[in-house]
Enzyme design. Structure first.
Site, PDB file in Angstrom:
ATOM      1  N   GLU A 172      26.481   9.799   6.903  1.00 41.63           N
ATOM      2  CA  GLU A 172      27.285  10.951   6.460  1.00 41.63           C
ATOM      3  C   GLU A 172      28.002  11.644   7.614  1.00 41.63           C
ATOM      4  OE1 GLU A 172      24.840  13.509   4.067  1.00 41.63           O
ATOM      5  OE2 GLU A 172      24.744  12.086   2.409  1.00 41.63           O
ATOM      6  N   GLU A 291      22.762   6.172  -1.181  1.00 46.96           N
ATOM      7  CA  GLU A 291      22.080   7.399  -1.613  1.00 46.96           C
ATOM      8  C   GLU A 291      22.631   7.783  -2.977  1.00 46.96           C
ATOM      9  OE1 GLU A 291      21.578  10.850   0.863  1.00 46.96           O
ATOM     10  OE2 GLU A 291      21.523   9.642   2.705  1.00 46.96           O
TER      11      GLU A 291
END
Length: 501
Positions: A172, A291
């Site tokens: 991320e 995720e």
């Protein structure tokens, strides 16, 4: 209410990569400590791992597990988790405002993965660190011997390399919450150079580059376009993340949110295709959705720790969502989306596996149990491997403020590896059953060999350490006649039907 599905033997999407049903263990909350690892637990083995948790992970048959993060990895020194445990440093984890003992590191996690029957998917730190630490970590894990880091691994008790194939280039990196956040250009450059160095060390590995951490990011989808422009021919997958919530407390709207996932996948698939064309490349890049889950139930209770009001606690309860029956339907629809897009989504990691937004929960010193979402994940992993079928769904629809014409019937179909034909159905209608008619073109399977349904519960019904009431039962009255499957899907229900020869 009536809905039809058309499935034909000759109309397929792609072979489903078994890694679509992977999961995730991060050094976060109680995922590791009192999750997979609790030396004082009555079921703990000689290495301190909870056998009750291992048994549940093996029941699901989790093909890969991503480790050690997540946000945690962006300030993690992997060297802290090797060598004698008594010599390992305690560090402050900046991602989750907790302390990390490093009692579990790469050796311990690798031992757990072997016991649980799952392969490792490792992430390197491209937040606070970079290329050199990444290639050293790879050398420690995968090189057979005769070099500094591989010989250190041997000295630490592991002679043979682990030969890990799947590696994530950070986590991320578009997020302002991330330690070492970067612009797309900054990240694209370091990711490319790190990929180049890691491939020079081990040509057999597969690499995952960070895409957007959410389609809500202001930089989406320009982030993917820029990052892939730097890295396209050096990587194999682009990572996407998405979480689902019901903060508006509108159950019908909540159950339609998987259409946002469909749009996310389709958009990034288009960016990948455009980049491939731009570069005139023969190389293929796919999506690693590493995720995903429902995540919102625990938001209020986590604030004190995440804001630093509790100091730096060790392995506190964090992100411990208690899942309800509505989440069964949502997770079932998410998995359906992945199956229907098996041509572009090759890897998936339900975040996470134990205690932290997880299908498996534990009590310290006490039992482990199956959350409600355990079951659609279980059935997908066990029976959703094979060839994804390109089905057509005709169903009544509903509207929300984010999408119009959402089908009440959500479905996917798999020509399974064991010769069965497996259908996964979700009835999103909260009050009406669906009379289902499925046309089976070209298939000779005609016998119902398995029929499981989860239905009849209040949307807020949950499981816990004292009982698991939200669980599947045998479905009734499904028939196959003259190449057509007929069944009634109860209101607000998840159902899996398998047809054999």
């Amino acid at each position: 209410m009536r809905a039809t599905v058309t499935a034909h033997r000759d109309y397929t999407v792609a072979e489903i990569d078994p890694r679509l049903y992977g999961s995730f263990v991060e050094h976060l909350g109680r995922a590791v400590y009192t999750g997979i690892y609790e030396p004082d637990h009555p079921t703990a083995d000689a290495d301190g791992f909870r056998q009750d948790v291992i048994d549940l992970v093996k029941e699901i048959d989790v093909p890969i597990t991503r480790y050690p993060g997540g946000n945690f990895v962006s300030a993690y020194n992997w060297e802290d988790g090797i060598g004698p445990k008594e010599d390992r440093p305690v560090r402050l984890d900046l991602a989750w405002h907790t302390s990390e003992s490093n009692e579990v590191g790469i050796h311990e996690f690798a031992d757990w993965a072997e016991k649980a029957g799952t392969e490792m998917m490792l992430a390197v730190n491209l937040g606070s660190r970079g290329l050199d630490e990444a290639r050293n970590f790879l050398e420690y894990v995968n090189h057979p011997g005769g070099s500094y880091w591989s010989d250190l691994r041997k000295a630490n008790g592991r002679d043979a390399p682990w030969d890990v194939k799947l590696w994530c280039l950070g986590n991320e990196m578009d997020g302002p919450w991330q330690i070492g956040q970067k612009t797309a250009a900054e990240y694209g450059r370091i990711a490319f150079e790190t990929a180049k160095a890691m491939r020079a060390s081990d040509k057999s590995i597969e690499l995952v580059v960070c895409g957007s951490s959410s389609p809500k990011m202001a930089t989406y989808p320009e982030w993917e376009a820029t990052v892939l422009d730097y890295t396209y021919d050096a990587v194999d997958y682009v990572s996407l993340h998405m979480y689902f919530d019901d903060h508006d407390a509108n159950p019908q709207s909540f159950l339609g949110k998987s259409v946002l996932l469909d749009d996310y996948i389709d958009t990034i698939a288009a960016v990948i295709k455009q980049t491939k064309t731009k570069k005139r490349s023969s190389h293929d890049v796919y999506i690693s959705f590493d995720e995903w889950n429902v995540w919102y139930h625990s938001a209020e209770q986590d604030k004190a720790i995440l804001q630093g009001n509790e100091g730096w606690p060790f392995a506190p309860p964090l992100l411990e969502d208690t899942y309800d029956f509505a989440d069964v339907l949502q997770v079932g629809s998410i998995i359906n989306s992945f199956i229907r897009r098996a041509d572009v989504v090759k890897i998936g990691c339900l975040a996470q596996l134990v205690n932290v937004i997880a299908p498996i929960m534990t009590v310290k010193g006490g039992p482990a149990w199956r959350q409600t979402i355990f079951y659609p994940y279980l059935y997908g992993s066990q029976y959703g491997r094979g060839t994804s079928l390109d089905i057509r769904i005709d169903s009544p629809t509903f509207d929300t403020d984010f999408a119009k014409g959402i089908k009440y019937l959500d479905a996917s179909a798999v020509a399974a590896d064991d010769g069965a034909l497996t259908f996964f159905f979700v009835n999103r209608n909260l009050s009406e059953p669906i009379e289902l008619d499925v046309a089976l073109g070209g298939f000779d399977q005609s016998k119902i060999i398995m029929d499981k349904v989860i239905e009849g519960f209040d949307l807020k019904a949950v499981n816990g350490p004292d009982g698991e009431p939200v669980a599947p039962t045998d479905g009734k009255n499904a028939t196959v006649t003259n190449g057509r499957l007929s069944a009634t899907l109860p209101p607000a229900s998840y159902r899996m039907i398998r047809i054999g020869a």
